[in-house]
Design a protein around this motif. Structure first.
Motif, PDB file in Angstrom:
ATOM      1  N   VAL A 419      -9.348   2.862 -11.903  1.00  0.00           N
ATOM      2  CA  VAL A 419      -8.494   3.482 -12.917  1.00  0.00           C
ATOM      3  C   VAL A 419      -8.177   2.453 -13.997  1.00  0.00           C
ATOM      4  N   GLU A 420      -8.318   2.857 -15.253  1.00  0.00           N
ATOM      5  CA  GLU A 420      -7.915   2.011 -16.370  1.00  0.00           C
ATOM      6  C   GLU A 420      -6.429   2.190 -16.638  1.00  0.00           C
ATOM      7  N   LEU A 421      -5.769   1.081 -16.969  1.00  0.00           N
ATOM      8  CA  LEU A 421      -4.328   1.094 -17.213  1.00  0.00           C
ATOM      9  C   LEU A 421      -4.012   0.476 -18.564  1.00  0.00           C
ATOM     10  N   LYS A 422      -2.902   0.892 -19.140  1.00  0.00           N
ATOM     11  CA  LYS A 422      -2.350   0.238 -20.316  1.00  0.00           C
ATOM     12  C   LYS A 422      -1.061  -0.446 -19.879  1.00  0.00           C
ATOM     13  N   ILE A 423      -0.977  -1.769 -20.109  1.00  0.00           N
ATOM     14  CA  ILE A 423       0.182  -2.550 -19.709  1.00  0.00           C
ATOM     15  C   ILE A 423       0.941  -2.953 -20.958  1.00  0.00           C
ATOM     16  N   CYS A 424       2.210  -2.548 -21.050  1.00  0.00           N
ATOM     17  CA  CYS A 424       3.049  -2.894 -22.191  1.00  0.00           C
ATOM     18  C   CYS A 424       4.240  -3.722 -21.731  1.00  0.00           C
ATOM     19  N   THR A 425       4.754  -4.547 -22.639  1.00  0.00           N
ATOM     20  CA  THR A 425       5.929  -5.356 -22.310  1.00  0.00           C
ATOM     21  C   THR A 425       6.958  -5.246 -23.420  1.00  0.00           C
ATOM     22  N   SER A 426       8.231  -5.391 -23.037  1.00  0.00           N
ATOM     23  CA  SER A 426       9.320  -5.409 -24.002  1.00  0.00           C
ATOM     24  C   SER A 426      10.512  -6.105 -23.373  1.00  0.00           C
ATOM     25  N   ALA A 427      10.991  -7.158 -24.035  1.00  0.00           N
ATOM     26  CA  ALA A 427      12.178  -7.887 -23.594  1.00  0.00           C
ATOM     27  C   ALA A 427      12.096  -8.279 -22.118  1.00  0.00           C
ATOM     28  N   GLY A 428      10.934  -8.732 -21.702  1.00  0.00           N
ATOM     29  CA  GLY A 428      10.770  -9.182 -20.327  1.00  0.00           C
ATOM     30  C   GLY A 428      10.457  -8.082 -19.342  1.00  0.00           C
ATOM     31  N   GLU A 429      10.485  -6.837 -19.783  1.00  0.00           N
ATOM     32  CA  GLU A 429      10.171  -5.714 -18.905  1.00  0.00           C
ATOM     33  C   GLU A 429       8.698  -5.333 -19.072  1.00  0.00           C
ATOM     34  N   THR A 430       8.104  -4.855 -17.973  1.00  0.00           N
ATOM     35  CA  THR A 430       6.700  -4.445 -17.989  1.00  0.00           C
ATOM     36  C   THR A 430       6.606  -2.952 -17.691  1.00  0.00           C
ATOM     37  N   TYR A 431       5.758  -2.273 -18.450  1.00  0.00           N
ATOM     38  CA  TYR A 431       5.549  -0.840 -18.282  1.00  0.00           C
ATOM     39  C   TYR A 431       4.057  -0.593 -18.050  1.00  0.00           C
ATOM     40  N   ILE A 432       3.738   0.224 -17.059  1.00  0.00           N
ATOM     41  CA  ILE A 432       2.353   0.480 -16.682  1.00  0.00           C
ATOM     42  C   ILE A 432       2.043   1.959 -16.879  1.00  0.00           C
ATOM     43  N   GLY A 447     -11.147  15.943  -6.489  1.00  0.00           N
ATOM     44  CA  GLY A 447     -10.368  17.141  -6.197  1.00  0.00           C
ATOM     45  C   GLY A 447      -8.909  16.851  -5.926  1.00  0.00           C
ATOM     46  N   ARG A 448      -8.500  15.592  -5.981  1.00  0.00           N
ATOM     47  CA  ARG A 448      -7.096  15.222  -5.784  1.00  0.00           C
ATOM     48  C   ARG A 448      -6.280  15.607  -7.013  1.00  0.00           C
ATOM     49  N   SER A 449      -4.953  15.628  -6.855  1.00  0.00           N
ATOM     50  CA  SER A 449      -4.097  16.026  -7.970  1.00  0.00           C
ATOM     51  C   SER A 449      -3.931  14.877  -8.955  1.00  0.00           C
ATOM     52  N   TYR A 450      -3.651  15.234 -10.193  1.00  0.00           N
ATOM     53  CA  TYR A 450      -3.427  14.232 -11.239  1.00  0.00           C
ATOM     54  C   TYR A 450      -2.267  13.325 -10.844  1.00  0.00           C
ATOM     55  N   GLN A 451      -1.172  13.937 -10.385  1.00  0.00           N
ATOM     56  CA  GLN A 451       0.032  13.162 -10.053  1.00  0.00           C
ATOM     57  C   GLN A 451      -0.236  12.184  -8.921  1.00  0.00           C
ATOM     58  N   GLU A 452      -1.004  12.591  -7.921  1.00  0.00           N
ATOM     59  CA  GLU A 452      -1.299  11.721  -6.779  1.00  0.00           C
ATOM     60  C   GLU A 452      -2.078  10.482  -7.217  1.00  0.00           C
ATOM     61  N   ILE A 453      -3.119  10.677  -8.023  1.00  0.00           N
ATOM     62  CA  ILE A 453      -3.936   9.541  -8.465  1.00  0.00           C
ATOM     63  C   ILE A 453      -3.141   8.668  -9.426  1.00  0.00           C
ATOM     64  N   TYR A 454      -2.349   9.269 -10.286  1.00  0.00           N
ATOM     65  CA  TYR A 454      -1.526   8.526 -11.235  1.00  0.00           C
ATOM     66  C   TYR A 454      -0.566   7.596 -10.499  1.00  0.00           C
ATOM     67  N   GLN A 455       0.163   8.154  -9.536  1.00  0.00           N
ATOM     68  CA  GLN A 455       1.145   7.356  -8.810  1.00  0.00           C
ATOM     69  C   GLN A 455       0.480   6.236  -8.013  1.00  0.00           C
ATOM     70  N   LYS A 456      -0.678   6.528  -7.430  1.00  0.00           N
ATOM     71  CA  LYS A 456      -1.381   5.516  -6.651  1.00  0.00           C
ATOM     72  C   LYS A 456      -1.867   4.383  -7.563  1.00  0.00           C
ATOM     73  N   ALA A 457      -2.310   4.729  -8.758  1.00  0.00           N
ATOM     74  CA  ALA A 457      -2.771   3.711  -9.702  1.00  0.00           C
ATOM     75  C   ALA A 457      -1.627   2.779 -10.099  1.00  0.00           C
ATOM     76  N   VAL A 458      -0.459   3.340 -10.367  1.00  0.00           N
ATOM     77  CA  VAL A 458       0.700   2.520 -10.718  1.00  0.00           C
ATOM     78  C   VAL A 458       1.087   1.623  -9.544  1.00  0.00           C
ATOM     79  N   GLU A 459       1.068   2.187  -8.362  1.00  0.00           N
ATOM     80  CA  GLU A 459       1.405   1.415  -7.159  1.00  0.00           C
ATOM     81  C   GLU A 459       0.451   0.236  -6.970  1.00  0.00           C
ATOM     82  N   GLU A 460      -0.846   0.487  -7.134  1.00  0.00           N
ATOM     83  CA  GLU A 460      -1.837  -0.578  -6.965  1.00  0.00           C
ATOM     84  C   GLU A 460      -1.710  -1.625  -8.075  1.00  0.00           C
ATOM     85  N   ALA A 461      -1.325  -1.189  -9.252  1.00  0.00           N
ATOM     86  CA  ALA A 461      -1.158  -2.129 -10.360  1.00  0.00           C
ATOM     87  C   ALA A 461      -0.015  -3.098 -10.095  1.00  0.00           C
ATOM     88  N   TRP A 462       1.092  -2.571  -9.579  1.00  0.00           N
ATOM     89  CA  TRP A 462       2.219  -3.449  -9.255  1.00  0.00           C
ATOM     90  C   TRP A 462       1.859  -4.406  -8.129  1.00  0.00           C
TER      91      TRP A 462
END
Length: 468
Positions: A419-432, A447-462
Motif C-alpha cells: 500500500v502506498e501512503l502519504k505521510i504529512c507532518t505539522s508541529a511535530g505531529e505525524t499524519y498517515i 475482496g476485502r473491505s476498503y476500511q479493513e485494508i485502510y486501517q491495516k495499512a495505517v497500523e503497519e505504517a506506525w
C-alpha cells in the motif's frame, strides 16, 4: 497523489529516448501498446529491449518500419531518434538518406498537415489524458515549424514528425507519462551538440531551427556542448516542454526510482536520457550519506534539523507556504458529459485540482461552479481548455497564498499486499494517509473491505516508523 518526474537531459532528448526512459521507470508496456493500437497506423512494429551505453544498462525503444525491416534484421544499425524532423522535401516519394551525418533508415513519406494529426488523435479511442498530452506536443512542434517556414500552423507539413515512427514516439511518450501518473515534471538544462547536420534541403545548423524555436518559445534552458552533431530533436524538445510544469529543482529531494532511455548514436559520453521519480526530502539525509535517515527533517529553505529540536523550531520547519491560482466560472447550460470530460482534460493539462459545486444562479437556475487550482505557468493553457470544452464565455481568476504541510510517499506491506501512503507532518505531529488508488486495487484483488485494508495499512505504517 500524482508522481513528480525529473528528466535529466545531459545527452539531449528525443522521442524514443523518452519512451525508453519512461518504460524503464515502470510504465507498462501494455499501456503503451494499447495507445498505439488505437491509432489508424500500420506498416511498423516496435521493439523494446536492453542495451548498454558506456557500460550503463538502459531500455532501448525502437520503431521499425516495414520498408526498413530487412535492413534492421540484417544487422544494419537503426537510428531514427535524432532525425532532422524539421527539414524534408514535400514532394519526393522515394526512400532517401541524409548526408554524411545521416541516420540509417528510410522514413514513411506520408506527409500530414497539422489538422490531419489533430483529426487522427481526436478520432482515435485514446484515453483523454493521453490525447490531450499528445496534441499538446504536436502543437508545440507545429508552432515552431510554422515560425521557421513562415506559414500558418494549419498549413504546416509535419514531414518526419508526421511519419509513423515519430507519431509512435509522441503518442507513446504521452501514454507512458499518463500510465506512470505523472502530474509534475522538472526538466534539467538540455545539452545540445554543435556544428551542422544534413537534411534533404542541405546542411543546417545545430541546434536545428525547430529545436531552437521550441527552446525560445517554451523557455527551455539549453547548453551547447563540444559534441559534434545533433543531440536534441524537435520531438524531444516538444515533449520536454509539454511535460514540464516546474523550473529548477527542489533544494533537496529523494529519488524513488530511476529509468534509463538509450539513444541510438554513440558519443564519447553515455548517450542516455535519465528519468527519475522524485519527492521533496522531508527527511533528507545530509549530503554524502547513501540512506535516508528518518530522524531528520528539512525546512522550506532546505536546512536540515534533528527531531530533537523544540516544538517552536519544528513548527517553523513544518509550515510551508506557496502561491496557487484559482480559476472559476459558473456553468448553467453544460451537460454532465461535457463537464466530466472537461475535468479529465484539465487534470491532464496540469491542473492541481478540479471540482464542481452545485449553485443556484439568477432566476433560480440550477448550475455548477467550476473551480480549478493550478500553478501560474498553467493558467493560460487551462483557460483554453475551459473555453474550448465548455459553454463558458468568461471566468474569474485570482492568486492565493496557501499553507501546505510537508509530505512524502512511502509504501508498507500488509497481509493483503503493498500500500502506498502519504505521510504529512505539522508541529511535530505525524499524519498517515493511505492512497485511494492503492487501497482500491487491493479491494478489487482480495475482496476485502476498503476500511479493513485502510486501517491495516495505517497500523503497519506506525509499526514501521516505531521500528525505524
Amino acid at each position: 497523489m500524482g508522481k513528480t518526474l525529473y528528466l535529466e537531459c545531459y545527452s539531449g532528448i528525443s522521442g524514443d529516448m523518452t519512451v525508453g526512459a519512461l518504460l524503464d521507470l515502470g510504465a507498462r508496456e501494455e499501456a503503451l501498446r494499447e495507445a498505439l493500437e488505437a491509432l489508424p497506423l500500420n506498416g511498423y512494429e516496435i521493439t523494446i529491449g536492453r542495451t548498454k551505453k558506456c557500460g550503463i544498462n538502459a531500455c532501448d525503444f525502437d520503431v521499425i518500419l516495414e520498408e526498413e525491416a530487412h535492413e534492421h534484421h540484417g544487422g544494419k544499425a537503426h537510428a531514427h531518434e535524432h532525425e532532422a524532423e524539421h527539414c524534408h522535401d514535400h514532394s519526393h516519394d522515394h526512400p532517401h538518406t541524409h548526408g554524411p551525418e545521416a541516420h540509417d533508415h528510410h522514413h514513411d513519406h506520408v506527409h500530414r498537415h497539422y489538422a490531419d494529426i489533430m483529426h487522427m488523435l481526436d478520432e482515435a479511442p485514446l484515453k483523454p489524458e493521453v490525447r490531450a498530452l499528445a496534441k499538446k506536443i504536436f502543437r508545440i512542434v507545429g508552432e515552431a515549424e510554422s515560425r521557421v517556414h513562415a506559414c500558418p500552423l494549419e498549413e504546416v507539413h509535419f514531414h518526419e514528425t508526421g511519419a509513423v515512427d515519430s507519431i509512435v514516439d509522441i503518442v507513446g511518450a504521452a501514454a507512458c507519462a499518463v500510465d506512470l501518473g505523472i502530474t509534475e515534471t522538472y526538466v534539467s538544462t538540455i545539452y545540445e551538440g554543435q556544428g551542422h547536420v544534413w537534411c534533404q534541403h542541405g546542411r543546417i545548423p545545430v541546434p536545428a531551427p525547430a529545436v531552437a524555436g521550441i527552446a525560445a518559445a517554451e523557455e527551455l534552458d539549453l547548453a551547447i556542448t563540444n559534441v559534434s552533431g545533433e543531440m536534441v530533436t524537435p520531438t524531444g524538445a516538444a515533449i520536454a516542454a509539454a511535460l514540464r510544469t516546474k523550473k529548477g529543482l527542489p533544494k533537496t529531494f529523494v529519488i524513488r526510482k530511476i529509468g534509463m532511455g538509450a539513444g541510438k548514436k554513440d558519443f564519447p559520453h553515455a548517450n542516455l536520457l535519465r528519468a527519475m521519480i522524485i519527492e521533496p526530502a522531508m527527511n533528507a539525509q545530509p549530503a554524502g550519506n547513501a540512506v535516508e535517515e528518518p530522524t531528520r527533517s528539512v525546512n522550506a529553505d532546505g536546512d536540515s534539523q534533528k527531531n530533537g529540536s523544540s516544538a517552536q523550531e519544528k513548527s517553523s520547519s513544518d509550515e510551508t507556504e506557496d502561491e496557487i491560482w484559482v480559476l472559476e466560472t459558473n456553468l448553467d447550460d453544460c451537460t454532465g458529459e461535457m463537464m466530466g470530460l472537461t475535468m479529465e482534460l484539465l487534470l491532464a493539462a496540469g491542473a492541481r485540482d478540479v471540482n464542481y459545486t452545485p449553485i443556484y444562479m439568477k432566476k433560480n437556475r440550477p448550475a455548477c461552479k467550476l473551480e480549478v487550482l493550478c500553478k501560474e505557468e498553467k493558467v493560460s493553457a487551462l483557460e483554453e481548455v475551459i473555453f474550448h470544452q465548455t459553454t463558458a464565455i468568461g471566468l474569474r481568476k485570482r492568486k492565493e497564498v496557501r499553507r501546505i504541510l510537508p509530505r512524502k510517499k512511502e509504501t508498507v506491506m500488509t497481509p493483503y499486499g503493498e500500500v502506498e501512503l502519504k505521510i504529512c507532518t505539522s508541529a511535530g505531529e505525524t499524519y498517515i494517509y493511505p492512497e485511494y488508488d492503492s487501497i482500491r486495487g487491493l479491494v478489487q484483488e482480495t475482496g476485502r473491505s476498503y476500511q479493513e485494508i485502510y486501517q491495516k495499512a495505517v497500523e503497519e505504517a506506525w509499526k514501521k516508523r516505531k521500528n525505524d
